[in-house]
Design a protein around this motif. Structure first.
Motif, mmCIF file in Angstrom:
data_model
loop_
_atom_site.group_PDB
_atom_site.id
_atom_site.type_symbol
_atom_site.label_atom_id
_atom_site.label_comp_id
_atom_site.label_asym_id
_atom_site.label_seq_id
_atom_site.Cartn_x
_atom_site.Cartn_y
_atom_site.Cartn_z
ATOM 1 N N GLY A 188 0.764 -1.276 -0.035
ATOM 2 C CA GLY A 188 -0.133 0.208 -0.030
ATOM 3 C C GLY A 188 0.859 1.291 -0.020
ATOM 4 N N ALA A 189 1.820 1.223 0.909
ATOM 5 C CA ALA A 189 3.037 2.408 0.628
ATOM 6 C C ALA A 189 3.393 2.804 -0.559
ATOM 7 N N LEU A 190 3.748 1.613 -1.289
ATOM 8 C CA LEU A 190 4.468 1.690 -2.582
ATOM 9 C C LEU A 190 3.329 2.478 -3.799
ATOM 10 N N GLU A 208 3.370 -2.072 -11.172
ATOM 11 C CA GLU A 208 2.171 -1.578 -10.453
ATOM 12 C C GLU A 208 0.943 -2.327 -10.766
ATOM 13 N N ALA A 209 0.940 -3.093 -11.712
ATOM 14 C CA ALA A 209 -0.321 -3.991 -12.090
ATOM 15 C C ALA A 209 -0.040 -5.247 -11.016
ATOM 16 N N TRP A 210 0.747 -5.936 -11.134
ATOM 17 C CA TRP A 210 0.890 -7.163 -9.896
ATOM 18 C C TRP A 210 0.929 -6.682 -8.478
ATOM 19 N N LEU A 268 -0.893 12.331 -13.769
ATOM 20 C CA LEU A 268 -0.681 11.335 -14.971
ATOM 21 C C LEU A 268 -1.097 11.371 -16.171
ATOM 22 N N GLY A 269 -0.386 11.759 -17.258
ATOM 23 C CA GLY A 269 -0.700 12.051 -18.771
ATOM 24 C C GLY A 269 -1.119 11.057 -19.448
ATOM 25 N N LEU A 270 -1.409 10.030 -18.958
ATOM 26 C CA LEU A 270 -1.608 8.663 -19.683
ATOM 27 C C LEU A 270 -3.059 8.273 -19.791
ATOM 28 N N PHE A 282 6.000 6.796 -10.205
ATOM 29 C CA PHE A 282 6.852 5.945 -10.698
ATOM 30 C C PHE A 282 6.768 5.953 -12.132
ATOM 31 N N LEU A 283 5.287 5.913 -12.538
ATOM 32 C CA LEU A 283 4.973 5.850 -13.959
ATOM 33 C C LEU A 283 5.457 7.181 -14.729
ATOM 34 N N ARG A 284 5.397 8.372 -14.095
ATOM 35 C CA ARG A 284 5.915 9.317 -14.645
ATOM 36 C C ARG A 284 7.358 9.478 -14.949
ATOM 37 N N ALA A 285 8.118 8.583 -14.035
ATOM 38 C CA ALA A 285 9.454 8.518 -14.197
ATOM 39 C C ALA A 285 10.134 7.184 -15.141
#
Length: 373
Positions: A26-28, A112-114, A78-80, A35-38
């Motif tokens: 949860g913290a992650l 991030e999905a798993w 998040l621009g996706l 994370f996705l932006r990077a």
């Protein structure tokens, strides 16, 4: 108190590791967008909500042979756009013009999905969701019984991020004090998580505000039959009607009918809504693009509106960076409390001091002797 202490130890020890893993995951997940932006191209793009862009993107994405079932649109952070398909784990990220950037057919292809699949389903679908909700309730019980057990020792409270010593007494001292200090955050995290996973628990929490029947009736989709999906549907007309129905609201999710006779559904988020994808809904006939029904989230029963706060509070989707850091602390605290409870339990399930640890305790300060009993 002795019985309560035994119950707390013998239930917390065996399942502490699962609670620790839920806290860490949860913290992650709180920082998923960062994370996705990077790591993903175009993830840092500015959000675009103009009608022309949204309509052109929808027309392009839904015209493909392997078209998705729904599109979750980009946010300010998040621009996706995220495309979801009829196959359970198949999904993709696309830029805001509709070009697919990354696609996958298994949750294991995206970290991030798993991670979300574990945190929400324990890798086991609906059954795992129920188990996760039960773990949330167990965590609430641990916090409440822990507060009762801590109260007689409150005068020797010490604030430490890590135990002063890694003896059983030192770990217990740290466990009780940290748990008491962060109890409000832990209760918030565990209660909202359990409410999202267990329908009966959520209904019980909202029962004083709205009846279950009232909330169920308010969330029932319109019983209107739609025609077949037009190949040349006027998406500008569709998006324009949605925006006219809720001026100033964000268009958040566009979903095609799940079966013949279904309707196109657009979810929108009004400024007053905390839920990131909103609960304001607009439905359209798939053949003509005419708006046939709508629902204002602000007019839902109070119980339903309170339930819509669970996810944004649990996942830190409100409050900006300060609140994300607060919920990160909550997750890491649950990780530490759960992990160290496993260490003390399996190191000494009976709770009786061993000769070596007793000798170490006698050589330490009085507060450690108190916690070794």
């Amino acid at each position: 108190m002795r019985l309560l202490r035994l119950l707390h130890r013998w239930t917390g020890g065996p399942i502490g590791l699962l609670l620790a893993l839920l806290g860490l995951s949860g913290a992650l997940l709180v920082h998923e967008d960062a994370f996705l932006r990077a790591t993903v191209p175009h993830a840092a793009d500015a959000q675009r909500q103009d009608t022309a862009t949204l309509a052109a993107m929808a027309a392009k994405v839904f015209a493909t042979e392997d078209r998705p079932r729904s599109i979750v649109l980009a946010t300010e952070r998040l621009g996706l756009n995220k495309l979801s398909y009829n196959t359970e784990e198949k999904a993709a990220y696309a830029d805001q013009d509709g070009a697919v950037i990354q696609a996958w057919t298994s949750n294991w292809d995206r970290p991030e999905a798993w991670l979300f699949d574990f945190h929400h389903h324990l890798f086991n679908g609906d059954a795992g969701e129920i188990v996760g909700g039960a773990l949330g309730l167990a965590g609430l019980a641990f916090v409440l019984t822990g507060l009762i057990l801590w109260w007689p020792t409150r005068r020797v409270f010490h604030l430490r991020v890590w135990p002063r010593t890694m003896t059983r007494a030192g770990i217990m001292h740290h466990h009780r004090d940290l748990g008491a200090l962060l109890a409000p955050l832990l209760i918030l995290s565990l209660a909202t998580g359990a409410a999202m996973n267990l329908k009966w628990f959520s209904e019980a929490l909202r029962a004083p505000f709205s009846s279950t029947a009232t909330m169920a009736k308010a969330s029932t989709p319109p019983k209107i039959k739609g025609g077949p999906l037009a190949k040349d549907l006027d998406w500008i007309k569709v998006v324009s009607q949605a925006k006219a129905r809720f001026p100033g609201a964000e268009v958040r999710i566009i979903t095609l009918p799940a079966k013949a006779g279904g309707l196109i559904q657009i979810r929108m988020r009004q400024q007053a809504e905390w839920l990131p994808n909103g609960r304001s809904m607009v439905w359209f006939d798939p053949t003509t693009g005419a708006m046939v029904a709508s629902r204002d989230a602000q007019s839902l029963p109070l119980g339903s509106r309170l339930a819509n706060l669970d996810y944004p509070l649990h996942a830190a989707k409100v409050g900006g960076l300060p609140y994300r850091l607060v919920m990160t602390v909550s997750g890491l605290a649950l990780t530490l409390l759960g992990a160290l409870s496993v260490v003390t339990f399996w190191g000494n399930p009976s709770g009786r001091p061993r000769r070596a640890s007793a000798a170490m305790t006698r050589s330490g300060p009085d507060v450690d002797r108190q916690y070794s009993r």
